[in-house]
Design an enzyme around this catalytic site. Structure first.
Site, short mmCIF file in Angstrom:
data_model
loop_
_atom_site.label_atom_id
_atom_site.label_comp_id
_atom_site.label_asym_id
_atom_site.label_seq_id
_atom_site.Cartn_x
_atom_site.Cartn_y
_atom_site.Cartn_z
N ASP A 171 109.25 118.10 61.45
CA ASP A 171 109.17 119.07 62.55
C ASP A 171 110.55 119.00 63.24
OD1 ASP A 171 106.93 120.79 63.88
OD2 ASP A 171 107.92 119.85 65.57
N LYS A 220 99.40 116.21 64.82
CA LYS A 220 100.83 116.30 65.15
C LYS A 220 101.28 114.98 65.73
CE LYS A 220 104.05 119.57 65.25
NZ LYS A 220 104.03 120.79 64.43
N1 GLU Z 1 105.87 120.95 61.31
C1 GLU Z 1 105.49 122.09 60.53
C2 GLU Z 1 104.56 122.97 61.32
O1 GLU Z 1 104.55 122.97 62.52
C3 GLU Z 1 104.96 121.71 59.16
C4 GLU Z 1 103.73 120.88 59.15
C5 GLU Z 1 103.35 120.36 57.76
O2 GLU Z 1 103.96 120.72 56.79
O3 GLU Z 1 102.39 119.56 57.73
O4 GLU Z 1 103.83 123.76 60.77
#
Ligand code: GLU
Length: 448
Positions: free
Chosen positions: A151, A111
């Site tokens: 996100d 993340k």
């Molecule tokens: N930000 C989204 C999540 O928390 C998607 C993450 C992604 O697609 O890699 O799942």
């Protein structure tokens, strides 16, 4: 009284992980597996000088945490939000690891984030923050190491800048798979935009079909309240409405609106596009952002951010089912209250995993230079979400059996031991996910 500690997402993530560990025999020999699995592989901290529109330079703090690459390259979005700090990003990265493992896609967890208020940045400033962030991360991201995505307050346009910046740094390579959630013209996948909400709907639909909520077998006719009107919340309102649910309340960061007879979702979208918020939509009762959590409804969908359902408001929630489209919306203290009150929670690592599942499909299409039809993407997504929902429900039943079986010995355990309590769907989801990650680590062993 809420203490700062209660709201620390890393404490929440650690607590949730610890609930699963006692049920997993892989951990019984005390091999340090707990720390090996929970601690992040890598934490990158960057400072980002950016020239603002008025000419002054501002320095932003950015982070990228690779929590685990045991099951594949790191995967996870990055956010632009004032709450971003190292501990928050570490927690969100760990949640990505469990989410990818639970859905059985070949990624680890990661993340990122930049501490800033995206609502105050111009388009040009956002582009410069993004480009500086990606160039500062350098080869800490890559199509086979760590793959970002959208996100909070980042979107397709942001991902286009990520792709372009990374491509400039890697000429002559197929850079499409370095980032997902891209625009369709730039290697994006059909169905990615709606995927988080669609996934949450598939999980809910299947859970209801399996008889998870007595008296409610489908979304048709269900009253639904949604907190958040960003990507997940807005799509959830549209899709659940399309499935026959009545959307009784929605909110965004400025406030909420309520109508027990049901809101007209497409007119609210127009209002949001025109005014920047759902508030002041004519003919509705105004609510504070967090009041939307407490309205009378069958299903509550927190689709904003972490730490929304707390010990202090869990007692006032009137929904029977909570579908966590956000990451980490419920604290452990609130979880305990909800469980006591018989309110079921479909946990985030299951309920919001649709986004990363379709990110995986986008990555596969990019590696193969293919473009799949939207119905193919959605059918694959539906099957994945149904399978994971089944597994979580089945494992929970298995945990209940195990507790029954070991009742005489486990009854004497310390009262904080999760084996003395009825396990939640969250604990069951963690047992599946953490168990898979533990197996992978043990099979791989320690290098060198
Ligand atoms: N930000 C989204 C999540 O928390 C998607 C993450 C992604 O697609 O890699 O799942």
């Amino acid at each position: 009284m809420i203490t700062e500690g209660e709201l620390n997402p890393l404490r929440v993530a650690n607590h949730q992980f610890n609930q699963a560990v006692p049920f997993l025999e892989q951990f019984h020999d005390g091999a340090g597996l707990r720390e090996w699995l929970f601690e992040p592989e890598q934490v990158v901290r960057v400072s980002l000088p950016v020239r603002m529109d008025d000419g002054h330079v501002e320095v932003f703090r950015g982070y990228r945490v690779l929590h685990s690459n045991a099951r594949g390259p790191g995967k996870g979005g990055f956010r632009f939000h004032p709450s971003v700090n190292e501990e928050e990003v570490r927690a969100l990265a760990a949640w990505m690891t469990w989410k990818c493992a639970l859905l059985d896609i070949p990624f680890g967890g990661a993340k990122g984030g930049v501490a800033c208020d995206a609502r105050m940045l111009s388009e040009g400033e956002k582009a410069r923050v993004t480009r500086r962030y990606i160039s500062a991360l350098g080869d800490n991201i890559g199509p086979h190491t760590d793959i970002p995505a959208p996100d909070l307050y980042t979107d397709q346009q942001t991902m286009a800048w990520v792709f372009d910046t990374y491509s400039m740094m890697h000429p002559g390579e197929n850079c499409f798979p370095v980032v997902t959630g891209k625009p369709l013209d730039l290697g994006g996948s059909l169905g990615r935009d709606s995927a988080t909400a669609m996934g949450s709907m598939y999980v809910t639909e299947h859970f209801l079909e399996l008889g998870g909520l007595p008296g409610l077998t489908s979304l048709d006719g269900a009253d639904v309240a949604i907190q958040g009107f960003g990507n997940a919340g807005r799509w959830a309102a549209k899709l659940y409405d399309g499935a026959g649910a009545r959307i009784v309340a929605v909110s965004d960061s400025r406030g909420g609106i309520y109508d027990p007879n049901g809101l007209d979702v497409s007119r609210i979208e127009d209002h949001k596009d025109a005014t920047g918020s759902v508030v002041d939509f004519p003919g509705t009762k105004p609510l504070a952002t967090k009041e939307v959590l407490e309205v009378l409804c069958d299903i509550l969908v927190p689709a904003a951010m972490e730490n929304q359902i707390l010990a202090s408001n869990a007692g006032r929630i009137q929904a029977r089912l909570i579908v966590e489209a956000a990451n980490g919306p419920t604290t452990p203290e609130a979880d305990a209250t909800l469980q006591e009150r018989g309110i079921i929670v479909l946990p985030d690592i299951l309920a919001n995993a649709g986004g990363v599942v379709v990110s995986y499909y986008e990555w596969v299409q990019n590696l193969q230079n293919q473009q799949w039809e939207e119905h193919e993407v959605q059918e694959k997504l539906r099957k994945k979400m149904y399978r994971a929902t089944n597994q979580v429900v089945t494992i929970r039943a298995g945990l209940l059996d195990a507790i029954e079986h070991h009742r005489s010995t486990w009854a004497g355990l310390h009262p904080d031991d999760p084996r003395v309590d009825t396990p939640t769907l969250r604990t069951a989801a963690y047992v599946v996910a953490v168990g898979r990650c533990a197996n992978t680590l043990l099979e791989r062993g320690i290098w060198p």
